[in-house]
Design a protein around this motif. Structure first.
Motif, PDB file in Angstrom:
ATOM      1  N   THR A 100      -0.057   5.354   0.119  1.00 52.77           N
ATOM      2  CA  THR A 100      -1.139   6.341   0.202  1.00 52.77           C
ATOM      3  C   THR A 100      -0.544   7.715   0.467  1.00 52.77           C
ATOM      4  O   THR A 100       0.344   7.867   1.323  1.00 52.77           O
ATOM      5  N   LYS A 101      -1.046   8.715  -0.267  1.00 51.11           N
ATOM      6  CA  LYS A 101      -0.615  10.095  -0.053  1.00 51.11           C
ATOM      7  C   LYS A 101      -1.764  10.870   0.573  1.00 51.11           C
ATOM      8  O   LYS A 101      -2.878  10.886   0.045  1.00 51.11           O
ATOM      9  N   LEU A 102      -1.484  11.528   1.706  1.00 50.10           N
ATOM     10  CA  LEU A 102      -2.542  12.240   2.415  1.00 50.10           C
ATOM     11  C   LEU A 102      -1.926  13.378   3.217  1.00 50.10           C
ATOM     12  O   LEU A 102      -1.042  13.152   4.059  1.00 50.10           O
ATOM     13  N   LYS A 149       0.841  -1.199   0.000  1.00 50.05           N
ATOM     14  CA  LYS A 149       0.000   0.000   0.000  1.00 50.05           C
ATOM     15  C   LYS A 149       0.873   1.245   0.000  1.00 50.05           C
ATOM     16  O   LYS A 149       1.860   1.333   0.740  1.00 50.05           O
TER      17      LYS A 149
END
Length: 375
Positions: A305-307, A303
């Protein structure tokens, strides 16, 4: 090495000249300072001094000096007979199989006994001290046998005997492959001083320099740790690849960069097993040896994920082989690092942007890793 101003050279040599006064009177007062790929020679010259090929005058202490250039003409043996055999013609010169050269002169066939040669002569108003840039240089290399590290100097010099000084600065000794026989000598234990940021090794009076001398300078007892090093590329999935075999050493002192001949005990015999590279060492550092058959690794990115300006990574590091793996994790402002199983690792070093993680491996292992970092 970069070119230093001449006045700095002269200041530096003034220091060395004072130390040379400690030499016995029957020894040469000539001073040879070698850098990695060139040298400086400080000597006394008469009013006329023929400058050897490849030398360049930098400074002379006399009131008036100049360089006179002229060409010395060819010299012939006349008369002579042209021997029977096979020749190669180069212009009006016949070159025999053994290298002898013959030419037609107004007085008949002549054998060339000396080629024409350009000469440069330093002429000064009085006997003086002169500073020359000369070809030559040195390299530093090491021999590692278990917990013993030997330091050697290989010296290349156009001068056969002189008071020898080696000069190096951090990151100046580019490690380059030069395979030459390491000839052991009695330990020199050169005096080490620092002048204008440079490490100076004073070897003292040396002879036979034109032969390409190898000198063992010192023998160090070190501590070492062998690692299978993995720089984790965590942003993509990759298949099996070998770890880097590195040797972490603690020397207790600064050592200039050099190549390392690595010996090991193989079936009861101590033998060379590889050639490593060592950067400048400030009491401790790593020797890179090679890729390793001992440990392989792969990474499965589960995984990404960019946040909110951060990147979240979840993946599995797969290991097979044996030995101590050192996993390197780089990233901006690493947080929330989680490794499972928890009893399989030890954090060796950590900072905001860097982690070193030790994982012992015997057989196969699957290590789940998650963390976040700034984009």
């Amino acid at each position: 090495m970069g070119k230093l101003p001449i006045f700095k050279f002269y200041l530096f040599f003034s220091i060395i000249v004072l130390s040379s006064m400690l030499l016995a009177q029957n020894q040469s007062q000539d001073i040879l300072v070698l850098f990695s790929s060139n040298g400086l020679f400080y000597t006394t010259v008469d009013k006329e001094f023929e400058i050897p090929e490849g030398w360049r005058v930098l400074q002379v202490s006399s009131n008036r000096w100049y360089i006179e250039s002229y060409t010395e003409n060819q010299k012939y043996e006349i008369p002579t007979e042209l021997p029977h055999g096979i020749y190669e013609l180069n212009g009006n010169v016949a070159i025999f199989e053994n290298g002898e050269k013959y030419v037609q002169t107004p007085f008949g066939i002549g054998r060339i006994v000396k080629e024409s040669q350009a000469k440069n002569v330093l002429k000064s108003s009085d006997k003086a001290e002169a500073l020359f840039a000369v070809p030559g240089g040195f390299r530093i290399y090491y021999v590692l046998k278990e917990n013993t590290l030997e330091q050697f100097f290989e010296i290349r010099s156009p001068i056969d005997k002189a008071y020898v000084v080696l000069s190096t600065a951090p990151e100046e000794n580019n490690v380059r492959l030069m395979y030459s026989k390491a000839v052991a000598a009695e330990s020199a234990m050169a005096e080490e001083v620092t002048v204008e940021g440079r490490k100076i090794f004073i070897l003292g009076y040396q002879e036979g320099l034109k032969n390409g001398v190898n000198i063992r300078n010192k023998v160090l007892n070190i501590t070492r740790k062998d690692w299978q090093k993995i720089n984790l590329q965590y942003t993509y999935t990759y298949n099996w690849q070998p770890a880097d075999y590195v040797i972490e050493i603690n020397t207790g002192e600064e050592l200039p960069a050099g190549q390392v001949y690595i010996y090991s005990n193989v079936s009861g015999k101590v033998m060379p097993i590889g050639l490593g590279t060592m950067p400048d060492i400030n009491k401790q550092g790593e020797i890179y040896v090679s890729k390793s058959w001992q440990l392989y690794h792969s990474w499965t990115l589960n995984k990404l994920t960019k946040l909110g300006g951060r990147v979240y990574i979840v993946g599995d590091l797969n290991l097979k082989g044996y030995g101590s793996a050192k996993v390197i994790l780089n990233g901006k402002s690493i947080k929330d690092l989680s490794i499972t199983p928890q009893n399989t690792y030890k954090i060796l070093k950590s900072s905001a942007d860097y982690y070193e993680i030790e994982i012992p491996v015997s057989g196969t292992a699957k290590i789940s890793i998650s963390f976040s970092y700034n984009e």
